[in-house]
Write an enzyme that holds these catalytic residues in place. Structure first.
Site, PDB file in Angstrom:
ATOM      1  N   HIS A  20      73.282  68.058  26.344  1.00 46.06           N
ATOM      2  CA  HIS A  20      71.999  68.067  27.051  1.00 46.06           C
ATOM      3  C   HIS A  20      71.253  66.745  26.866  1.00 46.06           C
ATOM      4  CE1 HIS A  20      71.888  72.702  26.449  1.00 46.06           C
ATOM      5  NE2 HIS A  20      72.062  72.465  27.742  1.00 46.06           N
ATOM      6  N   CYS A  60      66.004  73.657  20.295  1.00 48.88           N
ATOM      7  CA  CYS A  60      66.622  74.674  21.151  1.00 48.88           C
ATOM      8  C   CYS A  60      66.404  76.099  20.679  1.00 48.88           C
ATOM      9  CB  CYS A  60      68.109  74.388  21.325  1.00 48.88           C
ATOM     10  SG  CYS A  60      69.018  74.496  19.823  1.00 48.88           S
TER      11      CYS A  60
END
Ligand code: CIR
Length: 255
Positions: A159, A247
């Protein structure tokens, strides 16, 4: 009030997705590390809601990927990995109590890990998980909320936020070669120490405090040299499956 949304580690966590430098995590140790993480948020003044883990979704602890808060709205995502799509609904329901909801829809895909908000700019990673259509849909919401949006090509990592993280409102830490750091114009750019590649992760706790990974002491030293107060935490089992400190939560403020 400052709120944190997290989600428990499911029994099936050892089946979480991981890339080339990953490994199967130990579920019990991951649970301990997650409990320490939630406790650190609580100790920093967050009102922490822990959604129950879902054994049908090994990656559900990575709650950040399911929704993004931008200004006054929360955007429920459409994760790029098919196996993660079912994680979104409970996250959206929890945020729906506090926010007007928007949705990323097919053919757009977007993971929250590809979204970095810095000042009035929303950086959106184009990665294996987030496509241009997903980025376009999020960019539209961002503009409506008074932000500008910039797309960033992501290489070599999962990501955008696996390659670049903010340590305060004006400084980012970049893993060399993963993003074009010139796009972060106006920000001070530090680099993850080369001996700690893919080990550094952090989460801004507010009030000048930062939570960072214990596995990246050299990078932490360069961040602390800026006068940032850094607490460290061991999240080895989370890093093993390409997760990091942002996250595992969605942080926001409500009256
Ligand atoms: C995945 O591959 O989707 C998970 N194992 C890791 C997701 C990490 N998410 C994030 O950093 N926002």
């Amino acid at each position: 009030m400052r709120r944190a949304l997290t989600r428990g580690v499911p029994e099936t966590f050892s089946a979480a997705l991981y890339g080339k430098s990953g490994r199967r995590p130990d579920v019990e140790l991951a649970r301990q590390q997650h409990a320490e993480y939630s406790a650190a948020l609580g100790a920093s003044g967050y009102d922490v809601t822990i959604l129950p883990g879902d054994d049908h979704h090994p990656d559900c602890v990575f709650v950040e990927d399911g929704a993004v808060v931008i200004g006054e709205v929360a955007v429920a995502t459409n994760p790029g990995a098919e196996s993660r799509r079912g994680e979104v609904q409970p996250v959206a329901e929890a945020l729906g109590n506090d926010f007007q909801m928007e949705w990323i829809v097919d053919p757009g895909t977007l993971d929250g890990g590809d979204v970095l908000v810095l000042g009035d700019t929303v950086y959106i990673g184009i990665s294996n998980r987030t496509n241009q259509e997903g980025a376009r849909q999020l960019g539209k919401v961002a503009r409506e909320q008074g932000f500008r949006s910039i797309q960033v090509a992501v290489s070599d990592v999962l990501h955008l936020k696996s390659g670049v993280l903010a340590v305060n409102a004006e400084t980012v830490v970049v893993t060399s070669g993963t993003v074009d750091e010139r796009l972060f114009e106006g920000a001070r750019v530090l680099y993850e120490h080369p001996d700690e590649r893919h080990q550094f992760s952090c989460l801004i706790l507010g009030q000048g405090r930062l939570l960072a990974t214990a596995s990246s002491p050299l990078t932490v030293e360069s961040v602390a040299a800026l006068g940032i107060d850094v607490d460290t935490i061991d999240i080895s089992e989370i890093l093993a499956v390409d997760g990091g400190l942002t996250c595992m939560s969605i942080l926001y403020e409500r009256p």
